[in-house]
Design an enzyme around this catalytic site. Structure first.
Site, PDB file in Angstrom:
ATOM      1  N   GLU A 107      23.893 -18.425  49.367  1.00  0.00           N
ATOM      2  CA  GLU A 107      23.479 -18.383  47.831  1.00  0.00           C
ATOM      3  C   GLU A 107      24.991 -18.637  47.183  1.00  0.00           C
ATOM      4  O   GLU A 107      26.127 -18.173  47.787  1.00  0.00           O
ATOM      5  CB  GLU A 107      23.077 -17.386  47.533  1.00  0.00           C
ATOM      6  N   GLU A 145      27.488 -17.752  50.380  1.00  0.00           N
ATOM      7  CA  GLU A 145      27.307 -19.034  50.627  1.00  0.00           C
ATOM      8  C   GLU A 145      26.725 -19.119  52.044  1.00  0.00           C
ATOM      9  O   GLU A 145      26.464 -20.215  52.587  1.00  0.00           O
ATOM     10  CB  GLU A 145      28.704 -19.934  50.740  1.00  0.00           C
TER      11      GLU A 145
END
Lengths: 355, 355
Positions: free
Chosen positions: B178, B321
């Site tokens: 994310e 991420e």
């Protein structure tokens, strides 16, 4: 001069890490497209390897692993959950590629060599195993010194030559492994001498002793320490009287890496005790050691604390062979790749922290 | 039926791990040439993946990573150390391969896709980024619901489709990542609702707030929880009111993996909150989750405890991420290789434990 016969080389100070490379690596880290510190310990690892390798862009693609095997006279005291025959059997297993470290070395693309410094049982000639036997194992150190001065010097020299081969072959990282039934007993006894600590703080189950077995092992170590108490005051004498062939070879290998400026990734309990001996023998050697994992062996904590070491992993491993270090190699490689290949804020046009 | 428009599918129970494969893997582990348990948590990991993949010999060579990006209306409240522009800037950095997760995916040989679910700033068309924008970020949830029902359903469906693509492409492991400035605030608020916990237990510095910033963030979360307190009783309503586009997509992706029997390696704090939401929405989903690392974000501990999760790594990472999960992939691969490739005692002629 035959390096196997003298020990003066141990005391040569270690190479110095490169402060300029460290600063350049720190500066690079601060510019990468992530919040400062967000890669946690991977940032510190990349910076440390940069300093050790003398480059802003570190790399540990080429890894060399040497497994040192040897038997222990103290095994006759019943200090292991496994019979002494296993040392030679495992050397054969290394030769056939079936042991954990063999699998790990294949996965890593690492070069792997195995050195027999003295198994009690004969293995016969084995492809891929260097025969450097100094005897059928060490002597029982509850009664006499584990090694004589020549065996100690040769074991240290065998480790030295392994590290020199690694460097000649272009290794960027050295891992030492060990195999020897009874060697957590030897490592615990040696650590007790080096740290002036009681056996019940350092001895543990090793390959799988039950509580009664650990109590017996502590008693055996106590007896050994009493036998040698007036003589184990220097690290070298402690290593000779209480160590083992493979522990001395690890010590010599680690010190040579420190001399040559080759970073070492230390495995678990036994390897860490060898690293502690190396640090006591060679000024500054400890700067060249990275610590891979916290072993399930309870005495590891005390040894790590004495080395001011924070291992990367805690997976409750307790196998030896260099296996815990091998498992940690991908983390070092990832740390280097992120350090070398991530975009900087400027390159990517990403905004920094709010004012 | 359009999966993006309905949410009934979330409640379909997860697939069941294969008990027979688990037993076969356990039996295999007990025969490998090492003391029982000596590979520590790597043994349990191999056995768990074997059960999830329904095979005695597990494999995670093929890894798929989807990074979901989206902005957060609550960012206007000053809850992040970075400006909101960074979300779109980092999406561009993903497209150019300069972000940490891009480097990690290359090292792992993993497939990587990036989905823009709604950045506040326009990125223009980008190669390698799927444009699925549901709006210019969520609404400010201190004043209104973060998402309307359609946005929520679509975000969940976008995650669903990502997991389905991973499965179709032969992935053996799914990682969700994310990116979204303000999303530790959203994840903390959502976790407070799901766990009925106070904001000061779950909120932390995120990308790098100082102590005053954290205090302000806690106050903002407290205000949001008060605003929605009569409505966030169900996990789905909590997700809609307090979550974010990327958090909902992660939740939908994780649930779909659980439906399809595809193991998930969960990243850090935000991903774990999505995993918690998934476990609350889909019976048995949690069986499909492996947890990669303990984040430096202090609220992670509470979320992991609620999921009865023990992450493999603790490297003080806090990047998101999917980067922490990516860093842990080599450990899973090593666990599988050791499990599959080590010799057994019988094959190697090695003696077992002493009687």
């Amino acid at each position: 001069m035959n390096a196997g016969a003298t020990v003066e080389w141990l005391a040569i100070p270690a190479a110095l890490p490169d402060a300029g490379a460290r600063q350049a690596a720190e500066a690079r880290q601060s510019q990468l497209t992530k919040p400062p510190g967000a890669l946690g310990r991977l940032e510190a690892i990349a910076i440390q390897i940069a300093a050790l390798q003398g480059t802003e862009q570190p790399c540990v693609d080429k890894v060399h692993i040497t497994v040192f095997a040897g038997d222990h006279g103290v095994a006759v005291e019943g200090v292991s959950a496994f019979p002494q025959a296993v040392t030679a059997e495992m050397v054969k297993n290394f030769a056939r590629g079936g042991a954990a470290i063999c699998v790990a070395a294949r996965i890593l693309g690492a070069s792997l060599e195995v050195i027999n410094l003295g198994t009690a049982h004969d293995t016969g000639p084995l492809d891929g195993v260097k025969d450097r036997r100094l005897g059928p194992g060490t002597a029982n150190f509850t009664l006499e010194s584990a090694m004589d001065v020549h065996q100690l010097a040769h074991a240290l020299g065998i480790g030295r030559h392994a590290a020199e081969r690694a460097r000649l072959n272009g290794a960027q990282l050295f891992i030492g492994g060990e195999m020897g039934i009874g060697n957590t007993t030897a490592a615990s006894a040696l650590a007790c001498a080096l740290l002036d600590a009681p056996p019940d703080r350092l001895a543990g189950p090793g390959t799988g002793l039950d509580a009664r077995g650990v109590t017996h092992k502590i008693e055996i170590i106590r007896r050994a320490l009493a036998c040698h108490s007036t003589h184990h005051g220097t690290p070298l004498e402690a290593l000779r009287r209480l160590g083992g062939f493979e522990i001395a070879a690890l010590t010599g290998g680690y010190i040579t890496c420190a001399h040559l400026g080759l970073p070492v990734l230390v495995d678990g309990f036994i390897s860490s005790v060898a690293a502690l001996a190396a640090a006591r023998l060679c000024p500054g050697a400890e700067h060249w050691f990275l610590f891979s994992h916290a072993s399930a062996e309870p005495g590891h904590r005390s040894v790590l604390d004495a080395l001011d070491a924070r291992p990367l992993l805690n997976l409750e491993m307790r196998l030896g062979e260099g296996s815990g270090a091998a498992v940690a190699v991908p983390l070092l490689r990832m740390a280097c790749a992120l350090h070398n290949e991530m975009a900087t804020f400027a390159e990517a046009g990403v905004s920094g922290k709010s004012p």
